[in-house]
Design a protein around this motif. Structure first.
Motif, PDB file in Angstrom:
ATOM      1  N   LYS A  11       0.855  -1.194   0.000  1.00 22.81           N
ATOM      2  CA  LYS A  11       0.000   0.000   0.000  1.00 22.81           C
ATOM      3  C   LYS A  11       0.898   1.254   0.000  1.00 22.81           C
ATOM      4  CE  LYS A  11      -3.531  -2.877   1.988  1.00 22.81           C
ATOM      5  NZ  LYS A  11      -4.712  -3.053   2.806  1.00 22.81           N
ATOM      6  N   GLU A  97      -9.575  -0.907  -1.987  1.00 19.84           N
ATOM      7  CA  GLU A  97      -9.246   0.498  -1.687  1.00 19.84           C
ATOM      8  C   GLU A  97      -9.264   1.344  -2.960  1.00 19.84           C
ATOM      9  OE1 GLU A  97      -5.633  -0.371   0.470  1.00 19.84           O
ATOM     10  OE2 GLU A  97      -6.840  -1.304   2.031  1.00 19.84           O
ATOM     11  N   ILE A 172     -10.012  -6.537   5.957  1.00 19.13           N
ATOM     12  CA  ILE A 172      -8.782  -5.845   5.550  1.00 19.13           C
ATOM     13  C   ILE A 172      -8.355  -4.837   6.603  1.00 19.13           C
ATOM     14  CG2 ILE A 172      -7.758  -4.282   3.851  1.00 19.13           C
ATOM     15  CD1 ILE A 172      -9.492  -5.603   1.733  1.00 19.13           C
ATOM     16  N   GLY A 212      -6.717 -10.488   3.858  1.00 20.67           N
ATOM     17  CA  GLY A 212      -7.488  -9.845   4.923  1.00 20.67           C
ATOM     18  C   GLY A 212      -6.938 -10.271   6.263  1.00 20.67           C
ATOM     19  N   LEU A 232      -2.702 -12.671  -0.185  1.00 22.33           N
ATOM     20  CA  LEU A 232      -2.344 -11.291  -0.506  1.00 22.33           C
ATOM     21  C   LEU A 232      -2.343 -10.564   0.832  1.00 22.33           C
ATOM     22  CD1 LEU A 232      -1.728  -9.146  -2.633  1.00 22.33           C
ATOM     23  CD2 LEU A 232      -4.173  -8.835  -2.981  1.00 22.33           C
ATOM     24  N   VAL A 233      -1.164 -10.079   1.215  1.00 22.98           N
ATOM     25  CA  VAL A 233      -0.959  -9.660   2.605  1.00 22.98           C
ATOM     26  C   VAL A 233      -0.553  -8.204   2.702  1.00 22.98           C
ATOM     27  CG1 VAL A 233       0.262 -10.239   4.731  1.00 22.98           C
ATOM     28  CG2 VAL A 233      -0.082 -12.013   2.991  1.00 22.98           C
ATOM     29  N   GLY A 234      -1.272  -7.448   3.518  1.00 22.98           N
ATOM     30  CA  GLY A 234      -0.934  -6.042   3.736  1.00 22.98           C
ATOM     31  C   GLY A 234       0.034  -5.919   4.904  1.00 22.98           C
TER      32      GLY A 234
HETATM   33  O1  LIG Z   1      -5.693  -5.418   1.588  1.00 21.45           O
HETATM   34  C1  LIG Z   1      -4.953  -6.337   1.890  1.00 21.45           C
HETATM   35  C2  LIG Z   1      -3.977  -6.873   0.926  1.00 21.45           C
HETATM   36  O2  LIG Z   1      -4.231  -6.415  -0.368  1.00 21.45           O
HETATM   37  C3  LIG Z   1      -4.981  -6.940   3.235  1.00 21.45           C
HETATM   38  O3  LIG Z   1      -4.397  -6.068   4.132  1.00 21.45           O
HETATM   39  P1  LIG Z   1      -4.097  -6.573   5.651  1.00 21.45           P
HETATM   40  O4  LIG Z   1      -3.309  -7.862   5.505  1.00 21.45           O
HETATM   41  O5  LIG Z   1      -3.336  -5.465   6.270  1.00 21.45           O
HETATM   42  O6  LIG Z   1      -5.446  -6.826   6.259  1.00 21.45           O
END
Ligand SMILES: O=C(CO)COP(=O)(O)O
Length: 253
Positions: A11, A97, A172, A212, A232-234
């Motif tokens: 992000k 987003e 998320i 998420g 897919l990890v934020g």
């Molecule tokens: O939007 C996300 C990955 O694209 C998930 O984010 P998080 O892992 O911070 O919840």
């Protein structure tokens, strides 16, 4: 067998210096690309630098969005031609987003997915329901519609290369992970929809990620599920040690 794919979505976090340090730290620790695809989707401003930093490692670099146009008077946009030219391999398309803050739709996601394939990029198409939709029992219908519109017009060959990320919006950045069973159920709905639109063999090859609030503590259970081929990890991709743990879990799945 589908190859697992773990992708970090940074992000709008990190400076160029922090990004470079991260890649230098993880470079020697990324599992072999025969076992797992490891990707970092970084802010556009340092994609070129990260491609160079990750040159001698199996780590691949991805973008977080792109224009569907090849070139033109689109101030501030970045095209698929520009991404492939610097060695970017993946691109996240239609993240919630982007849909929420930048007016992206299933229609624009579809154009971008096609543009990505036209230029040799692998798109990670994001789908997922809001909390309200889940509580109203609409999850399946919402996700099926997003998939159908997002992949409309793709060839069978493209379907087998595509990655779809199921990211329930309520999970998320909230610390609320969907249970592995719930996540698997929706990923199964995605696969069934693709099978209905194409055929079973194409759907069997399609890779589906869950996203998420994925953390090292939850990844094993998620990866053990039939229809979940990666994450897919934020947040948990921002720290090198945590990202490496996710890669290790993915490579043993
Ligand atoms: O939007 C996300 C990955 O694209 C998930 O984010 P998080 O892992 O911070 O919840």
């Amino acid at each position: 067998m589908r190859k697992p794919i773990i992708a970090g979505n940074w992000k709008m976090y990190k400076t160029a210096t922090e990004a470079k340090q991260f890649v230098e730290e993880v470079n020697g620790l990324v599992p072999d690309s025969e076992k797992l695809d490891a990707v970092i989707c970084a802010p556009a401003i340092f994609l070129a630098q990260l491609v160079v930093s990750a040159e001698n490692s199996p780590l691949q670099i991805g973008a977080q969005t792109m224009s569907e146009e090849d070139e033109g008077a689109f101030t501030g946009e970045i095209s698929p031609v520009q991404l492939t030219d610097i060695g970017v391999k993946y691109v996240i398309i239609g993240h919630s987003e982007r849909r929420q803050y930048f007016n992206e739709t299933d229609e624009s996601a579809n154009k971008k997915v096609k543009a990505a394939f036209n230029h040799g990029l692998i798109p990670i198409l994001c789908v997922g329901e809001t909390l309200e939709q889940r509580e109203n029992g609409e999850t399946g219908a919402v996700v099926e519609a997003q998939v159908e519109q997002g992949i409309s017009g793709l060839t069978e060959e493209q379907i087998t290369q595509l990655v779809i990320a199921y990211e329930p919006i309520w999970a998320i950045g909230t610390g609320k992970t969907a249970t592995a069973e719930d996540a698997n159920e929706v990923c199964g709905i995605v696969r069934k929809k693709v099978a209905a639109l194409y055929h079973d063999e194409a759907a069997e090859k399609l890779r589906i990620q869950y996203g998420g609030s994925v953390k090292p503590a939850t990844i094993d259970e998620l990866m053990g599920m039939e229809h979940i081929d990666g994450a897919l990890v934020g947040g948990a991709s921002l720290e090198a040690g945590s990202f490496v743990k996710l890669l290790e879990a993915g490579s043993h799945a």
